[in-house]
Design a protein around this motif. Sequence first.
Motif, PDB file in Angstrom:
ATOM      1  N   PRO A  64       0.798  -1.241   0.000  1.00 50.22           N
ATOM      2  CA  PRO A  64       0.000   0.000   0.000  1.00 50.22           C
ATOM      3  C   PRO A  64       0.822   1.279   0.000  1.00 50.22           C
ATOM      4  O   PRO A  64       0.516   2.215  -0.748  1.00 50.22           O
ATOM      5  CB  PRO A  64      -0.842  -0.137   1.278  1.00 50.22           C
ATOM      6  N   ARG A  65       1.872   1.353   0.821  1.00 50.09           N
ATOM      7  CA  ARG A  65       2.679   2.578   0.862  1.00 50.09           C
ATOM      8  C   ARG A  65       3.320   2.845  -0.496  1.00 50.09           C
ATOM      9  O   ARG A  65       3.374   3.973  -0.961  1.00 50.09           O
ATOM     10  CB  ARG A  65       3.756   2.476   1.945  1.00 50.09           C
ATOM     11  N   ARG A  66       3.793   1.809  -1.148  1.00 50.53           N
ATOM     12  CA  ARG A  66       4.434   1.975  -2.460  1.00 50.53           C
ATOM     13  C   ARG A  66       3.399   2.266  -3.545  1.00 50.53           C
ATOM     14  O   ARG A  66       3.687   2.983  -4.498  1.00 50.53           O
ATOM     15  CB  ARG A  66       5.266   0.726  -2.785  1.00 50.53           C
ATOM     16  N   GLN A  67       2.214   1.722  -3.400  1.00 50.79           N
ATOM     17  CA  GLN A  67       1.136   2.074  -4.323  1.00 50.79           C
ATOM     18  C   GLN A  67       0.829   3.570  -4.239  1.00 50.79           C
ATOM     19  O   GLN A  67       0.654   4.245  -5.260  1.00 50.79           O
ATOM     20  CB  GLN A  67      -0.121   1.269  -3.999  1.00 50.79           C
ATOM     21  N   LYS A  68       0.771   4.082  -3.019  1.00 53.80           N
ATOM     22  CA  LYS A  68       0.490   5.505  -2.814  1.00 53.80           C
ATOM     23  C   LYS A  68       1.596   6.371  -3.407  1.00 53.80           C
ATOM     24  O   LYS A  68       1.327   7.382  -4.068  1.00 53.80           O
ATOM     25  CB  LYS A  68       0.337   5.786  -1.319  1.00 53.80           C
ATOM     26  N   LEU A  69       2.850   5.966  -3.193  1.00 53.83           N
ATOM     27  CA  LEU A  69       3.970   6.707  -3.767  1.00 53.83           C
ATOM     28  C   LEU A  69       3.953   6.642  -5.290  1.00 53.83           C
ATOM     29  O   LEU A  69       4.280   7.620  -5.972  1.00 53.83           O
ATOM     30  CB  LEU A  69       5.293   6.155  -3.231  1.00 53.83           C
ATOM     31  N   ALA A  70       3.583   5.489  -5.836  1.00 52.61           N
ATOM     32  CA  ALA A  70       3.511   5.357  -7.295  1.00 52.61           C
ATOM     33  C   ALA A  70       2.529   6.373  -7.875  1.00 52.61           C
ATOM     34  O   ALA A  70       2.816   7.020  -8.889  1.00 52.61           O
ATOM     35  CB  ALA A  70       3.101   3.933  -7.673  1.00 52.61           C
ATOM     36  N   ARG A  71       1.398   6.529  -7.230  1.00 48.12           N
ATOM     37  CA  ARG A  71       0.430   7.533  -7.696  1.00 48.12           C
ATOM     38  C   ARG A  71       1.006   8.945  -7.545  1.00 48.12           C
ATOM     39  O   ARG A  71       0.806   9.794  -8.413  1.00 48.12           O
ATOM     40  CB  ARG A  71      -0.888   7.395  -6.927  1.00 48.12           C
ATOM     41  N   PHE A  72       1.713   9.175  -6.452  1.00 48.40           N
ATOM     42  CA  PHE A  72       2.337  10.485  -6.239  1.00 48.40           C
ATOM     43  C   PHE A  72       3.314  10.814  -7.367  1.00 48.40           C
ATOM     44  O   PHE A  72       3.391  11.956  -7.821  1.00 48.40           O
ATOM     45  CB  PHE A  72       3.062  10.495  -4.891  1.00 48.40           C
TER      46      PHE A  72
END
Length: 226
Positions: free
Chosen positions: A76-84
């Motif tokens: 989840p944290r990396r998914q959020k960063l990917a969107r960022f």
Amino acid sequence: MNEADANLAKIPDGVPDEMAVYCADMLSTGFMGAENGDIPMGGTVAVLAQGPVGLMATAGAKLRGAGLVIGVESVPRRQKLARFYGADEIVDFTTEDVVERILDLTQGQGVDTAIEALGADATFQTAIKITKPGGTVSNTGYYGEGDFVRIPRLEWGVGMADKTITTGLCPGGRLRMERLLRILEGKRLDPTQMTTHTFRFDEMERAFEVADKKLDDVVKVLITFS
């Protein structure tokens, strides 16, 4: 003196050290993935794995004008960063079939560019499968195990699909570092969002343990000398 001129780049006053340090590896390697991927303006890109290199490949794809950027990641944290950093869609390989989902997102065509940012045989095969005929598989992953990396025959078009495979090692040198620093100075990218843990130099052993074992939901570790 010649070697210094070829390799040392001055950090601009407006770029803090904790940001500039990313140019030496993650930023240069991730951007290489996008550069080697021959991304057409408005093209479709999939970045397989959103660790630090994959995240910078995602950012690089966006900067190079991709029209659709797909990040493949389960954390989840990396998914959020990917969107960022510019991913328009996230595909979670633990809950869905990556190939089917990406083909669905691209109307059955596949992507113009697949960037492999993990270094696993299965992921490399996925990259071949999701790349359209005439497209490019850009590899940034390190394959440290096994004797072979396999190419799926049918999805390779039995050798006739004109799919290009590119590879590379983190590019360096003064001119490249100056270009990367210019991107940071112009505030087109903030790689420090990946810094999840900070350690002092005398805590180096713990820092390596956290990074190696991926403890505490780590993305990237920063070592300070003060």
